[in-house]
Design a protein around this motif. Structure first.
Motif, PDB file in Angstrom:
ATOM      1  N   THR A 140       0.825  -1.208   0.000  1.00 47.22           N
ATOM      2  CA  THR A 140       0.000   0.000   0.000  1.00 47.22           C
ATOM      3  C   THR A 140       0.859   1.257   0.000  1.00 47.22           C
ATOM      4  O   THR A 140       0.335   2.366  -0.059  1.00 47.22           O
ATOM      5  CB  THR A 140      -0.923   0.034   1.226  1.00 47.22           C
ATOM      6  OG1 THR A 140      -0.125   0.002   2.415  1.00 47.22           O
ATOM      7  CG2 THR A 140      -1.888  -1.145   1.215  1.00 47.22           C
ATOM      8  N   SER A 141       2.167   1.102   0.039  1.00 45.69           N
ATOM      9  CA  SER A 141       3.069   2.250   0.146  1.00 45.69           C
ATOM     10  C   SER A 141       3.336   2.894  -1.209  1.00 45.69           C
ATOM     11  O   SER A 141       3.640   2.211  -2.188  1.00 45.69           O
ATOM     12  CB  SER A 141       4.396   1.813   0.766  1.00 45.69           C
ATOM     13  OG  SER A 141       5.315   2.887   0.785  1.00 45.69           O
ATOM     14  N   ALA A 142       3.275   4.219  -1.243  1.00 43.51           N
ATOM     15  CA  ALA A 142       3.607   4.953  -2.463  1.00 43.51           C
ATOM     16  C   ALA A 142       5.111   5.003  -2.691  1.00 43.51           C
ATOM     17  O   ALA A 142       5.573   5.158  -3.821  1.00 43.51           O
ATOM     18  CB  ALA A 142       3.055   6.369  -2.385  1.00 43.51           C
ATOM     19  N   TYR A 143       5.877   4.872  -1.601  1.00 43.12           N
ATOM     20  CA  TYR A 143       7.343   4.860  -1.672  1.00 43.12           C
ATOM     21  C   TYR A 143       7.817   3.621  -0.919  1.00 43.12           C
ATOM     22  O   TYR A 143       8.160   3.690   0.265  1.00 43.12           O
ATOM     23  CB  TYR A 143       7.923   6.136  -1.063  1.00 43.12           C
ATOM     24  CG  TYR A 143       7.466   7.382  -1.777  1.00 43.12           C
ATOM     25  CD1 TYR A 143       8.103   7.814  -2.937  1.00 43.12           C
ATOM     26  CD2 TYR A 143       6.385   8.120  -1.305  1.00 43.12           C
ATOM     27  CE1 TYR A 143       7.670   8.956  -3.611  1.00 43.12           C
ATOM     28  CE2 TYR A 143       5.950   9.255  -1.966  1.00 43.12           C
ATOM     29  CZ  TYR A 143       6.598   9.665  -3.117  1.00 43.12           C
ATOM     30  OH  TYR A 143       6.154  10.794  -3.787  1.00 43.12           O
ATOM     31  N   PRO A 144       7.827   2.486  -1.572  1.00 41.65           N
ATOM     32  CA  PRO A 144       8.016   1.215  -0.873  1.00 41.65           C
ATOM     33  C   PRO A 144       9.444   0.976  -0.398  1.00 41.65           C
ATOM     34  O   PRO A 144      10.411   1.533  -0.926  1.00 41.65           O
ATOM     35  CB  PRO A 144       7.631   0.186  -1.938  1.00 41.65           C
ATOM     36  CG  PRO A 144       7.969   0.853  -3.231  1.00 41.65           C
ATOM     37  CD  PRO A 144       7.613   2.294  -3.017  1.00 41.65           C
ATOM     38  N   THR A 145       9.539   0.136   0.601  1.00 39.39           N
ATOM     39  CA  THR A 145      10.809  -0.392   1.089  1.00 39.39           C
ATOM     40  C   THR A 145      10.898  -1.851   0.661  1.00 39.39           C
ATOM     41  O   THR A 145       9.906  -2.576   0.700  1.00 39.39           O
ATOM     42  CB  THR A 145      10.873  -0.298   2.623  1.00 39.39           C
ATOM     43  OG1 THR A 145      10.863   1.086   3.003  1.00 39.39           O
ATOM     44  CG2 THR A 145      12.117  -0.962   3.173  1.00 39.39           C
ATOM     45  N   LEU A 146      12.088  -2.278   0.242  1.00 39.12           N
ATOM     46  CA  LEU A 146      12.303  -3.674  -0.127  1.00 39.12           C
ATOM     47  C   LEU A 146      13.435  -4.241   0.708  1.00 39.12           C
ATOM     48  O   LEU A 146      14.393  -3.537   1.048  1.00 39.12           O
ATOM     49  CB  LEU A 146      12.623  -3.818  -1.619  1.00 39.12           C
ATOM     50  CG  LEU A 146      11.448  -3.462  -2.535  1.00 39.12           C
ATOM     51  CD1 LEU A 146      11.600  -2.068  -3.090  1.00 39.12           C
ATOM     52  CD2 LEU A 146      11.314  -4.463  -3.668  1.00 39.12           C
ATOM     53  N   ILE A 184       6.887  -5.127  -8.095  1.00 37.13           N
ATOM     54  CA  ILE A 184       6.115  -4.625  -6.964  1.00 37.13           C
ATOM     55  C   ILE A 184       4.951  -3.806  -7.491  1.00 37.13           C
ATOM     56  O   ILE A 184       5.072  -3.106  -8.502  1.00 37.13           O
ATOM     57  CB  ILE A 184       7.001  -3.798  -6.005  1.00 37.13           C
ATOM     58  CG1 ILE A 184       6.238  -3.457  -4.725  1.00 37.13           C
ATOM     59  CG2 ILE A 184       7.561  -2.549  -6.692  1.00 37.13           C
ATOM     60  CD1 ILE A 184       7.126  -2.988  -3.592  1.00 37.13           C
ATOM     61  N   ARG A 185       3.817  -3.921  -6.844  1.00 38.39           N
ATOM     62  CA  ARG A 185       2.593  -3.228  -7.252  1.00 38.39           C
ATOM     63  C   ARG A 185       1.974  -2.528  -6.050  1.00 38.39           C
ATOM     64  O   ARG A 185       1.792  -3.137  -4.992  1.00 38.39           O
ATOM     65  CB  ARG A 185       1.588  -4.220  -7.826  1.00 38.39           C
ATOM     66  CG  ARG A 185       0.286  -3.579  -8.300  1.00 38.39           C
ATOM     67  CD  ARG A 185      -0.825  -4.602  -8.436  1.00 38.39           C
ATOM     68  NE  ARG A 185      -0.407  -5.770  -9.180  1.00 38.39           N
ATOM     69  CZ  ARG A 185      -1.079  -6.926  -9.176  1.00 38.39           C
ATOM     70  NH1 ARG A 185      -2.175  -7.047  -8.452  1.00 38.39           N
ATOM     71  NH2 ARG A 185      -0.654  -7.958  -9.878  1.00 38.39           N
ATOM     72  N   ARG A 186       1.657  -1.267  -6.210  1.00 39.10           N
ATOM     73  CA  ARG A 186       0.946  -0.532  -5.175  1.00 39.10           C
ATOM     74  C   ARG A 186      -0.546  -0.713  -5.371  1.00 39.10           C
ATOM     75  O   ARG A 186      -1.055  -0.611  -6.496  1.00 39.10           O
ATOM     76  CB  ARG A 186       1.295   0.957  -5.248  1.00 39.10           C
ATOM     77  CG  ARG A 186       0.565   1.809  -4.213  1.00 39.10           C
ATOM     78  CD  ARG A 186       0.803   3.276  -4.477  1.00 39.10           C
ATOM     79  NE  ARG A 186       0.004   4.130  -3.606  1.00 39.10           N
ATOM     80  CZ  ARG A 186      -0.263   5.403  -3.838  1.00 39.10           C
ATOM     81  NH1 ARG A 186       0.224   5.987  -4.939  1.00 39.10           N
ATOM     82  NH2 ARG A 186      -1.015   6.095  -3.001  1.00 39.10           N
TER      83      ARG A 186
END
Length: 242
Positions: free
Chosen positions: A66-72, A152-154
């Protein structure tokens, strides 16, 4: 921003969509990618010849967030020497969205890559983005890179839960659940393994000796077949990298 936890402490821990059928197909059958990377054509990179670089993602190679600026999250085993690491993110049109490089010490570790909102746009909803995480032992010969990759998909959480046809009570449970319970609900019922992993990784750093958190972390990894990839760590330490 990139942070790392030394490898000796790492725990046993791997799209524009228009329909629910497509969502389910991607998650069940997977998308192109590779969540583990081993040796190269050249010299040995890892101290243990059997060790593998691993992305903390599901076997589908598709992470939903759900993050617009994701962490991996990535696990780098102990290496023969310090190495340069590259992270690249591209959109569904193969346009470069984000790129960063940093040095990682010989010890390796659990590496957290946080995309930077100051230099990239937010992820668009319901679009697949392709990421690549590479150990680069020789910048002059990229054929020797050790690489993992995936997508990855938001998503909008309410829309996503509706597509998963979960019980209506799950909406309210996620809204009020404490972090440990929320993580369990996300990966066991909501099909949102990625966000659950981030919650649990943060909890482990806050409370490294909490047995309930450790048990949930191991169950999370078992659920996607990553429990044999890493080693237990008793006390994670976060190291900032430039």
């Amino acid at each position: 921003m990139v942070t790392a936890v030394p490898a000796s402490w790492a725990s046993a821990v791997d799209v524009t969509i228009s329909s629910k059928d497509k969502d389910d197909s991607d998650l069940q059958q997977g998308v192109p990618g590779r969540r583990v990377g081993g040796g190269t054509r050249g010299d040995q990179i890892f101290a243990n010849a059997d060790a593998t670089l691993a992305a903390l993602v599901t076997s589908s190679n598709l992470s939903v967030t759900t993050s617009a600026y994701p962490t991996l999250l990535f696990y780098v085993p102990e290496m023969m020497a310090a190495n340069s690491v590259e992270f690249v993110l591209r959109d569904s049109r193969d346009e470069l969205i984000y790129e960063t490089t940093f040095q990682l010490s010989q010890a390796g570790g659990l590496v957290s890559v946080q995309t930077d909102e100051s230099i990239m746009p937010p992820l668009a909803l319901n679009e697949n983005y392709q990421w690549y995480f590479s150990i680069v032992p020789n910048a002059a010969d990229r054929a020797n890179d050790v690489v993992v990759e995936g997508r990855i998909r938001r998503v909008d959480q309410s829309d996503w839960l509706a597509q998963q046809q979960v019980a209506a009570s799950l909406y309210d449970q996620l809204a009020i659940a404490p972090p440990l319970t929320k993580a369990r609900l996300l990966y066991q019922q909501a099909n949102m393994w990625h966000d659950a992993a981030l919650i649990l990784e943060e909890l482990r750093q806050r409370e490294p000796n909490n047995p309930a958190i450790a048990a949930e972390w191991n169950q999370l990894l078992d659920s996607v077949g990553l429990s044999s990839t890493l080693q237990d760590y008793p006390s994670p330490i976060q190291i900032g990298l430039n």
